[in-house]
Write a protein that holds these residues in place. Structure first.
Motif, PDB file in Angstrom:
ATOM      1  N   SER A   1       0.820  -1.206   0.000  1.00 14.65           N
ATOM      2  CA  SER A   1       0.000   0.000   0.000  1.00 14.65           C
ATOM      3  C   SER A   1       0.858   1.262   0.000  1.00 14.65           C
ATOM      4  O   SER A   1       1.809   1.376   0.778  1.00 14.65           O
TER       5      SER A   1
ATOM      6  N   GLU B   1     -15.750  -1.377  -8.562  1.00 14.21           N
ATOM      7  CA  GLU B   1     -14.905  -2.170  -9.445  1.00 14.21           C
ATOM      8  C   GLU B   1     -15.201  -1.748 -10.878  1.00 14.21           C
ATOM      9  O   GLU B   1     -16.289  -1.979 -11.394  1.00 14.21           O
ATOM     10  N   TYR B   2     -14.245  -1.108 -11.530  1.00 18.51           N
ATOM     11  CA  TYR B   2     -14.451  -0.553 -12.865  1.00 18.51           C
ATOM     12  C   TYR B   2     -14.092  -1.538 -13.982  1.00 18.51           C
ATOM     13  O   TYR B   2     -14.701  -1.503 -15.049  1.00 18.51           O
TER      14      TYR B   2
ATOM     15  N   SER C   1     -10.236  -1.277  -9.156  1.00 19.28           N
ATOM     16  CA  SER C   1     -11.267  -0.571  -8.390  1.00 19.28           C
ATOM     17  C   SER C   1     -10.798   0.843  -8.081  1.00 19.28           C
ATOM     18  O   SER C   1      -9.599   1.107  -7.941  1.00 19.28           O
ATOM     19  N   ALA C   2     -11.759   1.744  -7.967  1.00 19.74           N
ATOM     20  CA  ALA C   2     -11.478   3.131  -7.607  1.00 19.74           C
ATOM     21  C   ALA C   2     -12.705   3.706  -6.917  1.00 19.74           C
ATOM     22  O   ALA C   2     -13.784   3.102  -6.931  1.00 19.74           O
ATOM     23  N   VAL C   3     -12.529   4.871  -6.323  1.00 18.24           N
ATOM     24  CA  VAL C   3     -13.618   5.525  -5.587  1.00 18.24           C
ATOM     25  C   VAL C   3     -14.405   6.422  -6.532  1.00 18.24           C
ATOM     26  O   VAL C   3     -13.825   7.157  -7.333  1.00 18.24           O
ATOM     27  N   ASP C   4     -15.741   6.331  -6.477  1.00 17.13           N
ATOM     28  CA  ASP C   4     -16.578   7.180  -7.328  1.00 17.13           C
ATOM     29  C   ASP C   4     -16.870   8.513  -6.641  1.00 17.13           C
ATOM     30  O   ASP C   4     -16.344   8.803  -5.564  1.00 17.13           O
TER      31      ASP C   4
ATOM     32  N   ASN D   1     -17.853   8.628  -3.039  1.00 13.32           N
ATOM     33  CA  ASN D   1     -16.858   8.076  -2.116  1.00 13.32           C
ATOM     34  C   ASN D   1     -17.074   6.588  -1.835  1.00 13.32           C
ATOM     35  O   ASN D   1     -16.704   6.086  -0.774  1.00 13.32           O
ATOM     36  N   SER D   2     -17.696   5.907  -2.815  1.00 16.39           N
ATOM     37  CA  SER D   2     -17.876   4.459  -2.693  1.00 16.39           C
ATOM     38  C   SER D   2     -16.876   3.743  -3.599  1.00 16.39           C
ATOM     39  O   SER D   2     -16.627   4.184  -4.725  1.00 16.39           O
ATOM     40  N   GLU D   3     -16.298   2.655  -3.113  1.00 14.22           N
ATOM     41  CA  GLU D   3     -15.351   1.904  -3.926  1.00 14.22           C
ATOM     42  C   GLU D   3     -16.107   1.092  -4.974  1.00 14.22           C
ATOM     43  O   GLU D   3     -17.036   0.352  -4.652  1.00 14.22           O
TER      44      GLU D   3
END
Length: 204
Positions: free
Chosen positions: A44, A96-97, A86-89, A92-94
């Motif tokens: 991380s 999976e893109y 994955s990223a935060v939208d 502010n929710s994670e």
């Protein structure tokens, strides 16, 4: 635990093994039978300001033909995701893109078949976005007479397909929303040579 908070320019852990012949440098093994969700290795970069950080760097100075830099091996017939992004939208929710799934579709000796699927977050209108299968390659299964194939837009959503040539940006254009194929159109969705599947009309 290793704590090296005072280190600034040195390498916290440096291992050399210059005399190796058939041995390895690091071997991490877990033989736990628990089905609990867990990560065996976690790396991380935990500071949002550290934008110049490369989280993992793999380098190989001697690559022979056919030798991989990274090998993912499983003793089971994998059906789950191989890679996830994955990223935060904005809420502010994670999310999976992107998901890449690799699986064995035929494990018969000398008749092996494999498949790779690319799933992308798409098709969103008023909260309806989801992972859609937009590209599938392989899938052969001799025993069940399933042929090998390349399938585009298996999810059946409004996702166009476009092939460029040297002079045409839409040498072949599949307009998913209008169920239409266009050939040598100057621009996407333009009137040009095409085939309207609904009307059964061909124009060139």
């Amino acid at each position: 635990d290793i704590t090296a908070d005072a280190v600034t320019t040195a390498i916290v852990m440096d291992i050399t093994a210059d005399a190796l012949t058939t041995g390895g440098i690091l071997n991490l093994v877990s033989d736990s039978s628990t089905t609990n969700t867990r990560r065996l290795v976690f790396v991380s970069n935990d500071n949002t300001a550290a934008v110049g950080t490369t989280v993992m760097h793999l380098k190989n100075d001697a690559i022979a033909a056919g030798d991989p830099i990274l090998l993912v091996e499983s003793s089971a017939a994998e059906t789950g995701p191989l890679l996830e992004f994955s990223a935060v939208d904005s809420g502010n929710s994670e999310v999976e893109y992107v998901r890449i799934i690799a699986s064995a579709t035929d494990i018969t000796d000398n008749d092996e078949g494999g498949e790779i699927k690319f799933q992308i977050q798409a098709g969103g209108t008023a909260g309806t976005a989801g992972l859609k299968e937009l590209l599938t390659i392989g899938g052969e299964d001799v025993a069940n007479t399933t042929p090998c194939a390349v399938t585009i837009n298996e999810g059946g959503i409004d996702c166009d397909f476009r092939v460029e040539s040297n002079d045409q940006t839409s040498a072949l254009f599949v307009d998913a929303g209008n169920n239409e194929i266009q050939i040598n159109s100057r621009t996407a969705n333009a009137t040009g040579g095409g085939f309207d599947g609904a009307a059964g009309v061909t124009q060139y």
